[in-house]
Structure formats: structure tokens, C-alpha cells
Design a protein around this motif. Sequence first.
Motif, PDB file in Angstrom:
ATOM      1  N   ARG A   1      -0.371 -10.341  -5.734  1.00  0.00           N
ATOM      2  CA  ARG A   1       0.960 -10.274  -5.122  1.00  0.00           C
ATOM      3  C   ARG A   1       1.898  -9.404  -5.954  1.00  0.00           C
ATOM      4  O   ARG A   1       2.708  -8.649  -5.411  1.00  0.00           O
ATOM      5  N   LEU A   2       1.779  -9.484  -7.266  1.00  0.00           N
ATOM      6  CA  LEU A   2       2.613  -8.649  -8.124  1.00  0.00           C
ATOM      7  C   LEU A   2       2.287  -7.172  -7.904  1.00  0.00           C
ATOM      8  O   LEU A   2       3.189  -6.333  -7.833  1.00  0.00           O
ATOM      9  N   LYS A   3       1.017  -6.848  -7.734  1.00  0.00           N
ATOM     10  CA  LYS A   3       0.623  -5.458  -7.443  1.00  0.00           C
ATOM     11  C   LYS A   3       1.174  -5.004  -6.095  1.00  0.00           C
ATOM     12  O   LYS A   3       1.577  -3.852  -5.941  1.00  0.00           O
ATOM     13  N   ILE A   4       1.190  -5.897  -5.116  1.00  0.00           N
ATOM     14  CA  ILE A   4       1.766  -5.565  -3.803  1.00  0.00           C
ATOM     15  C   ILE A   4       3.244  -5.212  -3.969  1.00  0.00           C
ATOM     16  O   ILE A   4       3.718  -4.201  -3.450  1.00  0.00           O
ATOM     17  N   VAL A   5       3.954  -6.043  -4.704  1.00  0.00           N
ATOM     18  CA  VAL A   5       5.389  -5.810  -4.914  1.00  0.00           C
ATOM     19  C   VAL A   5       5.605  -4.504  -5.669  1.00  0.00           C
ATOM     20  O   VAL A   5       6.489  -3.721  -5.318  1.00  0.00           O
ATOM     21  N   GLU A   6       4.782  -4.236  -6.675  1.00  0.00           N
ATOM     22  CA  GLU A   6       4.878  -2.958  -7.385  1.00  0.00           C
ATOM     23  C   GLU A   6       4.650  -1.785  -6.432  1.00  0.00           C
ATOM     24  O   GLU A   6       5.343  -0.766  -6.507  1.00  0.00           O
ATOM     25  N   ALA A   7       3.687  -1.928  -5.530  1.00  0.00           N
ATOM     26  CA  ALA A   7       3.328  -0.846  -4.606  1.00  0.00           C
ATOM     27  C   ALA A   7       4.443  -0.533  -3.613  1.00  0.00           C
ATOM     28  O   ALA A   7       4.588   0.603  -3.172  1.00  0.00           O
ATOM     29  N   ILE A   8       5.232  -1.527  -3.255  1.00  0.00           N
ATOM     30  CA  ILE A   8       6.290  -1.295  -2.259  1.00  0.00           C
ATOM     31  C   ILE A   8       7.675  -1.183  -2.887  1.00  0.00           C
ATOM     32  O   ILE A   8       8.644  -0.935  -2.181  1.00  0.00           O
ATOM     33  N   ALA A   9       7.761  -1.314  -4.200  1.00  0.00           N
ATOM     34  CA  ALA A   9       9.066  -1.350  -4.873  1.00  0.00           C
ATOM     35  C   ALA A   9       9.861  -0.056  -4.725  1.00  0.00           C
ATOM     36  O   ALA A   9      11.082  -0.094  -4.667  1.00  0.00           O
ATOM     37  N   ASP A  10       9.179   1.063  -4.662  1.00  0.00           N
ATOM     38  CA  ASP A  10       9.880   2.342  -4.625  1.00  0.00           C
ATOM     39  C   ASP A  10      10.046   2.909  -3.218  1.00  0.00           C
ATOM     40  O   ASP A  10      10.390   4.075  -3.061  1.00  0.00           O
ATOM     41  N   ARG A  11       9.775   2.102  -2.215  1.00  0.00           N
ATOM     42  CA  ARG A  11       9.872   2.569  -0.825  1.00  0.00           C
ATOM     43  C   ARG A  11      10.744   1.609  -0.025  1.00  0.00           C
ATOM     44  O   ARG A  11      10.855   0.448  -0.345  1.00  0.00           O
ATOM     45  N   GLU A  12      11.313   2.143   1.054  1.00  0.00           N
ATOM     46  CA  GLU A  12      12.084   1.274   1.931  1.00  0.00           C
ATOM     47  C   GLU A  12      11.168   0.349   2.712  1.00  0.00           C
ATOM     48  O   GLU A  12      11.406  -0.834   2.799  1.00  0.00           O
ATOM     49  N   GLU A  13      10.125   0.922   3.303  1.00  0.00           N
ATOM     50  CA  GLU A  13       9.151   0.148   4.079  1.00  0.00           C
ATOM     51  C   GLU A  13       7.773   0.759   3.875  1.00  0.00           C
ATOM     52  O   GLU A  13       7.656   1.958   3.637  1.00  0.00           O
ATOM     53  N   ARG A  14       6.785  -0.084   4.022  1.00  0.00           N
ATOM     54  CA  ARG A  14       5.411   0.401   3.913  1.00  0.00           C
ATOM     55  C   ARG A  14       4.554  -0.349   4.923  1.00  0.00           C
ATOM     56  O   ARG A  14       4.716  -1.548   5.106  1.00  0.00           O
ATOM     57  N   ASN A  15       3.639   0.365   5.528  1.00  0.00           N
ATOM     58  CA  ASN A  15       2.704  -0.246   6.458  1.00  0.00           C
ATOM     59  C   ASN A  15       1.784  -1.180   5.667  1.00  0.00           C
ATOM     60  O   ASN A  15       1.219  -0.772   4.657  1.00  0.00           O
ATOM     61  N   CYS A  16       1.645  -2.408   6.118  1.00  0.00           N
ATOM     62  CA  CYS A  16       0.806  -3.380   5.406  1.00  0.00           C
ATOM     63  C   CYS A  16      -0.617  -2.872   5.213  1.00  0.00           C
ATOM     64  O   CYS A  16      -1.231  -3.116   4.174  1.00  0.00           O
ATOM     65  N   SER A  17      -1.135  -2.152   6.193  1.00  0.00           N
ATOM     66  CA  SER A  17      -2.513  -1.678   6.094  1.00  0.00           C
ATOM     67  C   SER A  17      -2.683  -0.573   5.061  1.00  0.00           C
ATOM     68  O   SER A  17      -3.801  -0.248   4.675  1.00  0.00           O
ATOM     69  N   SER A  18      -1.586   0.000   4.566  1.00  0.00           N
ATOM     70  CA  SER A  18      -1.684   1.062   3.571  1.00  0.00           C
ATOM     71  C   SER A  18      -1.658   0.524   2.139  1.00  0.00           C
ATOM     72  O   SER A  18      -1.820   1.286   1.191  1.00  0.00           O
ATOM     73  N   VAL A  19      -1.458  -0.775   1.992  1.00  0.00           N
ATOM     74  CA  VAL A  19      -1.429  -1.373   0.659  1.00  0.00           C
ATOM     75  C   VAL A  19      -2.865  -1.569   0.187  1.00  0.00           C
ATOM     76  O   VAL A  19      -3.659  -2.236   0.839  1.00  0.00           O
ATOM     77  N   GLU A  20      -3.195  -0.941  -0.934  1.00  0.00           N
ATOM     78  CA  GLU A  20      -4.547  -1.052  -1.476  1.00  0.00           C
ATOM     79  C   GLU A  20      -4.663  -2.323  -2.302  1.00  0.00           C
ATOM     80  O   GLU A  20      -3.777  -2.659  -3.078  1.00  0.00           O
ATOM     81  N   ALA A  21      -5.782  -3.024  -2.118  1.00  0.00           N
ATOM     82  CA  ALA A  21      -6.032  -4.244  -2.880  1.00  0.00           C
ATOM     83  C   ALA A  21      -7.528  -4.454  -3.012  1.00  0.00           C
ATOM     84  O   ALA A  21      -8.310  -3.921  -2.224  1.00  0.00           O
ATOM     85  N   THR A  22      -7.888  -5.237  -4.002  1.00  0.00           N
ATOM     86  CA  THR A  22      -9.306  -5.511  -4.262  1.00  0.00           C
ATOM     87  C   THR A  22      -9.748  -6.812  -3.614  1.00  0.00           C
ATOM     88  O   THR A  22     -10.725  -7.412  -4.038  1.00  0.00           O
ATOM     89  N   VAL A  23      -9.019  -7.247  -2.600  1.00  0.00           N
ATOM     90  CA  VAL A  23      -9.345  -8.493  -1.900  1.00  0.00           C
ATOM     91  C   VAL A  23      -9.594  -8.190  -0.424  1.00  0.00           C
ATOM     92  O   VAL A  23      -9.253  -7.116   0.062  1.00  0.00           O
ATOM     93  N   SER A  24     -10.171  -9.157   0.278  1.00  0.00           N
ATOM     94  CA  SER A  24     -10.440  -8.972   1.704  1.00  0.00           C
ATOM     95  C   SER A  24      -9.131  -8.887   2.488  1.00  0.00           C
ATOM     96  O   SER A  24      -8.071  -9.294   2.003  1.00  0.00           O
ATOM     97  N   LYS A  25      -9.221  -8.396   3.719  1.00  0.00           N
ATOM     98  CA  LYS A  25      -8.021  -8.279   4.568  1.00  0.00           C
ATOM     99  C   LYS A  25      -7.383  -9.633   4.825  1.00  0.00           C
ATOM    100  O   LYS A  25      -6.158  -9.757   4.842  1.00  0.00           O
ATOM    101  N   SER A  26      -8.210 -10.668   5.038  1.00  0.00           N
ATOM    102  CA  SER A  26      -7.643 -11.992   5.308  1.00  0.00           C
ATOM    103  C   SER A  26      -6.930 -12.541   4.072  1.00  0.00           C
ATOM    104  O   SER A  26      -5.865 -13.157   4.188  1.00  0.00           O
TER     105      SER A  26
END
Length: 109
Positions: A26-51
Motif C-alpha cells: 500500500r505504501l508503494k501504491i501511495v508513492e506511485a500516485i503521489a506525484d499525479r492528480e489521478e492514475r488508472n488503477c490498472s497502471s499501478v505496478e505491484a508484485t501481487v495478484s490483481k485481487s
Amino acid sequence: MRSLHHPRTEEIALEDVLHALSDPVRLKIVEAIADREERNCSSVEATVSKSTLSHHFKVLREAGVTHTRANGTQRLISLRRDDLEGRFPGLLDSILAAARSVSRVMPRV
């Protein structure tokens, strides 16, 4: 489409925010979107499954850290910077600064 629950600003609790940000994904997600107004959820890279990623988005949203809006079939996510700054001045910036400094020193696994 059902509406998503977002707590009102005055309902955002410090313990919920800290819990949401205590997970590395979750911290990586927040870091990834911190510098943008909005981001498409599907564009967030993560090492976990989609669910699992969807679960992390839900935890962040329900804690009041992020806002998610539907745009057709897409979900757009953004930080609730103003709300968090109003409730807990300096908290989000401090956590992000600390996370970034640790990321620079620690090797990625």
C-alpha cells in the motif's frame, strides 16, 4: 454500478491512515500516485495478484488515504492530500519522505 464508500474528511481516523500505510504494498501504491492528480488503477505496478491489489486499493480508500472514481470501465485513483493535510498536517509528506529515503538506501527484493 455500486458507489464506493469514501469516509468524510472528519471521519478519517489517524489509526486507520497509519494502518493503511503500514503495509509495504500500500505504501508503494501511495508513492506511485503521489506525484499525479489521478492514475488508472490498472497502471499501478505491484508484485501481487490483481485481487490482492484490489484489496489494497479498498483499504486505502476506506481509510481515507485515496479517492477512487469510476470512468466508464476504468477506476481512477488519487490521493486525498487536502483532506489528509487538513486532518493531520504534515503526516502524508513525512511518511512519503521517509519511504523514499528508505527506498534509496535499501536494495529492492
